[in-house]
Enzyme design. Structure first.
Site, PDB file in Angstrom:
ATOM      1  N   ASP A  17       4.011 -25.282  78.123  1.00 28.16           N
ATOM      2  CA  ASP A  17       5.189 -24.198  77.535  1.00 28.16           C
ATOM      3  C   ASP A  17       5.001 -23.970  76.158  1.00 28.16           C
ATOM      4  O   ASP A  17       4.758 -24.817  75.527  1.00 28.16           O
ATOM      5  CB  ASP A  17       6.416 -24.623  78.222  1.00 28.16           C
ATOM      6  CG  ASP A  17       7.196 -23.434  77.894  1.00 28.16           C
ATOM      7  OD1 ASP A  17       7.354 -22.342  78.404  1.00 28.16           O
ATOM      8  OD2 ASP A  17       8.318 -23.809  77.287  1.00 28.16           O
ATOM      9  N   ASP A  19       7.829 -21.591  74.117  1.00 25.45           N
ATOM     10  CA  ASP A  19       9.384 -21.559  73.503  1.00 25.45           C
ATOM     11  C   ASP A  19      10.146 -22.680  74.140  1.00 25.45           C
ATOM     12  O   ASP A  19      10.030 -22.694  75.351  1.00 25.45           O
ATOM     13  CB  ASP A  19      10.137 -20.082  73.772  1.00 25.45           C
ATOM     14  CG  ASP A  19      11.118 -20.009  73.028  1.00 25.45           C
ATOM     15  OD1 ASP A  19      11.304 -20.817  71.954  1.00 25.45           O
ATOM     16  OD2 ASP A  19      11.688 -18.761  73.065  1.00 25.45           O
TER      17      ASP A  19
END
Length: 334
Positions: A17, A19
């Site tokens: 992932d 952010d």
């Protein structure tokens, strides 16, 4: 130094992932660049996995390089790519797809051998929907007509909100909700927490045993569970020790670490389960813990006990445990 039993040696690809895992807004999380360099040196494939369908992979890679994080376009997997793959698997070459979204999404539709259009016609067989700040009523109206006429509807993601420096703004999921309300139909979802995005990312890396790493239980970890992949949750973003203890079965990771540095730690130490240094017992409506050692070890033991019993209230039986719980934000230090 990385041991032979380190988590990163167990998997042939790491699906990251962005952010909350790799960066916070415009700032990289400390140590990430070095960890990713170590992964590549060991031959472990890296994929940056994002629900953002409005930016091309090259743009995402450029953003990462601007943070001194090495990244190439082919290492970025977006929900637009996953949506285009879903369409390509279900449609015939050159079929027309009505697009609601940014130019980057239209480019992925073209790359899948399909023809993107912006208006409804008798020959439109599918609708693909991704976030774009330019989406308006006319775009939604064209999509609604196509969906009501029986077109396949694929949503890049159903994220209700979009994080920005100004705060949370309406995301693609909010626009999807408008079409769902207008048509009574349900889309096929390509992005997190659905499986296609993770499958696309793993396939692009040629991986047979990929690990998902993320900070959100409801997207990153739930998507990994749905895709049948192991997951490492890191506590550098959205979720907290309290939300981990209360995690629903479909949102439970296999491993837990403070940050991406966990990839270099022994896999057995990161497993969520009983720990030698910590004892957790069920006492009525609470989990009572005692022992000593790393606070994250205590959290792994507490998650295991909570998931087994359904009890999420926690108490300390000794001062050492009380301090560890306070370090985790599970109690207030006296």
């Amino acid at each position: 130094m990385t041991s032979d039993g380190a988590l990163l040696t167990t998997y042939d690809a790491v699906l990251l992932d962005l952010d909350g895992t790799v960066y916070h807004g415009p700032r990289p999380i400390p140590g990430v660049a070095e960890i990713l360099r170590g992964l590549r040196e060991r031959g472990t494939a890296v994929r940056f996995v994002t629900n953002n369908a409005s930016r091309a992979p090259g743009d995402v890679a450029g953003q990462l390089r601007g943070m001194d994080i090495a990244a190439e376009a082919d290492e970025v997997s977006t929900s637009a790519q996953a949506a285009a793959k879903v369409l390509g698997e279900r449609l015939q070459p050159n079929d027309k797809v009505l697009g609601v979204g940014a130019p980057a999404l239209m480019d992925e539709v073209t790359a899948a051998g399909l023809e993107p259009v912006r208006e409804m016609g008798d020959d439109v067989v599918a609708v693909v929907q991704g976030h774009s700040p330019e989406t308006g009523w006319r775009n939604l109206a064209e999509a609604a007509l196509a969906i009501r006429a029986g077109a396949l509807w694929v949503a890049c993601n159903v994220d209700a909100t979009l994080p920005t420096e100004r705060g949370l703004l309406p995301g693609n999921g909010s626009m999807v909700a408008a079409l769902r309300h207008a048509t009574g139909a349900e889309p096929v979802v390509a992005g997190k927490p659905a499986a296609p995005l993770f499958h696309t990312a793993a396939e692009s890396a040629g991986a047979t045993n990929a690990l998902v790493v993320g900070d959100r239980l409801d997207t990153d970890i739930a998507g990994a569970v749905t895709a049948g992949l192991d997951a490492l949750v890191v506590l550098t973003g959205v979720d907290t020790p309290a939300s981990l203890i209360a995690a629903a079965p479909a949102e439970r990771p296999r491993y837990l670490a403070a940050d991406l540095g966990g990839l270099t730690e022994d896999a057995d130490d990161l497993l969520i389960g009983p720990r030698k240094d910590w004892q957790v017992r069920l006492d009525g409506d609470a989990l009572v813990a005692k022992g000593g050692g790393d606070a994250f070890g205590l959290l792994r033991a507490l998650c295991h006990a909570a998931w087994e019993s359904g009890v999420t209230d926690v108490r300390a039986e000794d001062e050492t445990t009380r301090r560890a719980l306070a370090d985790l934000g599970l109690t207030e230090a006296r």
